[in-house]
Design an enzyme around this catalytic site. Structure first.
Site, PDB file in Angstrom:
ATOM      1  N   THR A  17      17.495  85.351  67.435  1.00 29.04           N
ATOM      2  CA  THR A  17      18.276  86.584  67.313  1.00 29.04           C
ATOM      3  C   THR A  17      17.365  87.774  67.049  1.00 29.04           C
ATOM      4  OG1 THR A  17      20.178  85.347  66.453  1.00 29.04           O
ATOM      5  CG2 THR A  17      20.174  87.725  66.114  1.00 29.04           C
ATOM      6  N   LYS A  38      25.654  86.535  73.375  1.00 23.58           N
ATOM      7  CA  LYS A  38      25.542  85.250  72.667  1.00 23.58           C
ATOM      8  C   LYS A  38      26.690  84.379  73.167  1.00 23.58           C
ATOM      9  CE  LYS A  38      24.008  82.549  69.202  1.00 23.58           C
ATOM     10  NZ  LYS A  38      22.637  82.092  68.988  1.00 23.58           N
ATOM     11  N   GLU A 112      21.110  85.167  74.449  1.00 24.91           N
ATOM     12  CA  GLU A 112      20.538  84.308  73.413  1.00 24.91           C
ATOM     13  C   GLU A 112      21.213  82.948  73.426  1.00 24.91           C
ATOM     14  OE1 GLU A 112      20.304  83.719  68.606  1.00 24.91           O
ATOM     15  OE2 GLU A 112      20.901  85.691  69.370  1.00 24.91           O
ATOM     16  N   ASN A 172       6.657  83.880  66.320  1.00 22.99           N
ATOM     17  CA  ASN A 172       7.340  84.425  65.154  1.00 22.99           C
ATOM     18  C   ASN A 172       6.848  83.722  63.900  1.00 22.99           C
ATOM     19  OD1 ASN A 172       9.121  85.879  63.551  1.00 22.99           O
ATOM     20  ND2 ASN A 172      10.788  84.426  63.860  1.00 22.99           N
TER      21      ASN A 172
END
Length: 220
Positions: A17, A38, A112, A172
């Protein structure tokens, strides 16, 4: 022609996200109309699906909620289990129709996925079937933690087997104490046959707008 990207991750909770929202902001900063989608959200907090809310906030094009999020499941568990327990049948064709409607509204649609790339949607189909039906290039979010190399390479292999293009990947930093992060990133740069779009630093709060400047969308 409108374009789009399917954002998947090496696992759940790795920052799909955050990355999707950062991509939306990045495309908006580049002068594009961009909207997030989504298709299947599993997990409701105080009457809201947080991932969906964040995508809506990051988009610069408004759209009906049923197009942005065709399937909203209350329980924060695997989608096929949550759907079965509430008597819902996830129909990929329904998602495809919603996606096509969003493509008419924006130049870029960021979709996503739910969970990892092969998470089941029902007894027959999984998330890879959804991505393949939409025909989108994939952006892979790698959560940097112990074990991420194997997870990233396995996911990349699954994406290639599905016949889809791996457009790029995002690192990430979900574990601020992970050892040898730079070496892990370097390894994936050499083994993933796609560009590294950016490295998102660890943060206690979601800062998608600020992270947008850390992504290089010129490779997309």
């Amino acid at each position: 022609m409108p374009v789009g990207y399917f954002v998947t991750g090496t696992d759940t909770g790795v920052g799909k996200t955050l990355t999707s929202c950062a991509l939306l902001h990045a495309f908006a900063m580049a002068g594009k109309s961009a909207i997030g989608m989504k298709p299947i959200a599993a997990g409701c907090e105080n009457g809201k699906w947080i991932d969906v809310e964040r995508l809506v906030e990051a988009s610069n094009v408004p759209a009906a909620r049923e197009l942005i999020n065709p399937y909203a499941l209350v329980q924060s568990i695997a989608p096929h289990i949550a759907a079965r327990q509430t008597g819902i049948v996830i129909n990929i064709a329904t998602v495809q129709r919603a996606f096509k409607a969003l493509q008419e509204m924006a130049e870029v649609v960021i979709v996503e996925g739910a969970g990892g790339f092969l998470v089941p949607l029902d007894d027959r189909y999984d998330s890879s079937d959804l991505a393949r039906t939409l025909g989108l290039p994939v952006v892979l979010v790698v959560g940097l933690r112990l074990g991420c190399l194997n997870h990233a390479l396995l996911t990349a292999r699954a994406i290639h087997v599905s016949g889809l293009s791996l457009a790029g990947w995002v690192a990430n930093q979900i574990d601020p104490h992970m050892e040898s992060q730079a070496e892990n990133i370097h390894t994936l740069q050499h083994r993933l046959n796609c560009p590294l779009l950016g490295v998102l630093p660890f943060s206690e709060k979601i800062a998608a707008r600020e992270y947008a400047s850390l992504l290089d969308i010129t490779h997309l």
